[in-house]
Motif scaffolding. Structure first.
Motif, PDB file in Angstrom:
ATOM      1  N   GLY A  21      20.834  47.936  41.451  1.00  0.00           N
ATOM      2  CA  GLY A  21      20.538  49.117  42.092  1.00  0.00           C
ATOM      3  C   GLY A  21      19.686  50.173  41.436  1.00  0.00           C
ATOM      4  N   LYS A  55      16.223  44.963  40.971  1.00  0.00           N
ATOM      5  CA  LYS A  55      17.462  45.671  41.024  1.00  0.00           C
ATOM      6  C   LYS A  55      18.647  44.743  41.478  1.00  0.00           C
ATOM      7  N   ASN A  57      21.893  42.137  41.033  1.00  0.00           N
ATOM      8  CA  ASN A  57      22.868  42.295  39.812  1.00  0.00           C
ATOM      9  C   ASN A  57      22.832  40.882  39.335  1.00  0.00           C
ATOM     10  N   VAL A  77      31.339  46.921  37.516  1.00  0.00           N
ATOM     11  CA  VAL A  77      30.210  47.067  38.401  1.00  0.00           C
ATOM     12  C   VAL A  77      30.384  48.421  39.245  1.00  0.00           C
ATOM     13  N   ASN A  78      31.730  48.710  39.547  1.00  0.00           N
ATOM     14  CA  ASN A  78      31.583  50.250  40.264  1.00  0.00           C
ATOM     15  C   ASN A  78      31.350  51.189  39.107  1.00  0.00           C
ATOM     16  N   GLN A  81      27.573  51.456  39.275  1.00  0.00           N
ATOM     17  CA  GLN A  81      26.871  52.074  40.523  1.00  0.00           C
ATOM     18  C   GLN A  81      27.260  53.544  40.796  1.00  0.00           C
ATOM     19  N   THR A  82      28.599  54.199  39.925  1.00  0.00           N
ATOM     20  CA  THR A  82      28.721  55.472  39.806  1.00  0.00           C
ATOM     21  C   THR A  82      27.670  56.170  38.861  1.00  0.00           C
ATOM     22  N   VAL A  84      24.689  55.030  38.373  1.00  0.00           N
ATOM     23  CA  VAL A  84      23.223  54.939  38.864  1.00  0.00           C
ATOM     24  C   VAL A  84      23.179  55.848  39.724  1.00  0.00           C
ATOM     25  N   SER A  85      24.216  56.242  40.544  1.00  0.00           N
ATOM     26  CA  SER A  85      24.253  57.176  41.814  1.00  0.00           C
ATOM     27  C   SER A  85      23.895  58.677  40.876  1.00  0.00           C
TER      28      SER A  85
END
Length: 312
Positions: A21, A55, A57, A77-78, A81-82, A84-85
């Motif tokens: 991502g 991007k 995975n 994975v979560n 993502q956190t 990257v945000s």
């Protein structure tokens, strides 16, 4: 959860580390460099670049994070993502942010991401312990002009001495010199005579010794049998293959290329049953050593290198 340290760990081992991502960090080998003007030396290193278009995975970062933190793959994975945000929010609000030990990100006038890698860390394992350094220029001092100045400032003056009358001493010296010469000549004649007689005796003795040696007969009643030692050759059944070629000249060209690159264990094999000419990076006695060599070669030179195990 901070994921910077896990990205850094993977950059030592892989050429591409993808952050799902966000983008991918790529590494490229750079040879050692010498800047003669600045008298600086830079060791070999991995240059890091960033590609925002990769991007997807691939599971590499998530699996490494899950194993290191003892968590499930989904939780890893979560966590990615956190993080990257949070990165995206920083760059949109502040226009820049940094990832520790990796580099700095910023937005240009076109709102595109610009990446500047750090210079303090070298991700090439083979260069561990090496760092850049600056050697001071060698100064060659010339002392000739200084010596000439000193000679001009302090010239040497020769002062003649007054002659004295040494007539008595002169005749005494002549007498002693004559006596010494006569003694020396007599001693030399004596030494020569002794040397000639000694040489004559040594010659006669040597003749008799040679005559006895020629008359002697050597005989060994029970000679020892000859012993043949067989040293077993070390088996090197594990081989890293650079390629197998249909044309022998292509195999020879690849073999010469490996030697120029510094692979001293490189060699060619006889044609196999398929009529192909194999070329090896090297042969090893253990699977572990050969497998590690293959991984290093795949990273640095040939991603298609493979492992051949000969019959034990």
């Amino acid at each position: 959860m901070k994921i910077e340290q896990y990205i850094s760990q993977l950059l030592y081992r892989y050429q591409c580390v993808t952050v799902p991502g966000f983008g991918a960090f790529l590494t490229e080998f750079q040879s050692a460099q010498l800047d003669e003007n600045a008298h600086s030396f830079y060791p070999p290193k991995k240059m890091i670049s960033f590609n925002p278009f990769i991007k997807n995975n691939d599971g590499l970062l998530a699996n490494h994070l899950a194993e290191s933190e003892k968590i499930s793959y989904e939780v890893a994975v979560n966590a990615i993502q956190t993080e990257v945000s949070l990165w995206k929010t920083k760059i949109q609000e502040f226009g820049n942010f940094s990832i520790k030990n990796i580099g700095d990100f910023s937005l240009n006038s076109e709102r595109s991401i610009v990446f500047v890698p750090v210079d303090q860390i070298n991700y090439l394992k083979e260069s561990f312990g090496l760092s850049s350094f600056v050697s001071p220029a060698v100064k060659r001092e010339v002392y000739k002009e200084q010596i000439e100045e000193l000679e001009e400032q302090a010239p040497i003056i020769f002062t003649p001495e007054k002659r004295r009358n040494y007539s008595v001493l002169k005749y005494a010296a002549v007498f002693l010199l004559t006596a010494g010469i006569a003694g020396t000549v007599g001693y030399k004649f004596y030494e020569k005579k002794i040397a000639e007689e000694t040489l004559l005796v040594q010659t006669n003795v040597q003749k008799k010794v040679n005559q006895k040696i020629q008359e002697a007969t050597f005989y060994i009643s029970n000679p020892l049998p000859s012993v043949t030692l067989t040293v077993p050759a070390e088996k090197l059944p594990y081989c890293v293959v650079a390629g197998a070629f249909r044309i022998e000249s292509n195999a020879e060209e690849q073999y010469q290329r490996l030697l120029k690159l510094g692979f001293q264990k490189a060699k060619r094999l006889a044609p196999n049953k398929h009529g192909l000419f194999p070329v090896l990076y090297g042969s090893y006695s253990s699977y572990k050593e050969a497998h590690q060599a293959m991984k290093d070669i795949q990273k640095l030179d040939n991603k298609d290198a493979w492992l051949l195990i000969e019959a034990l």
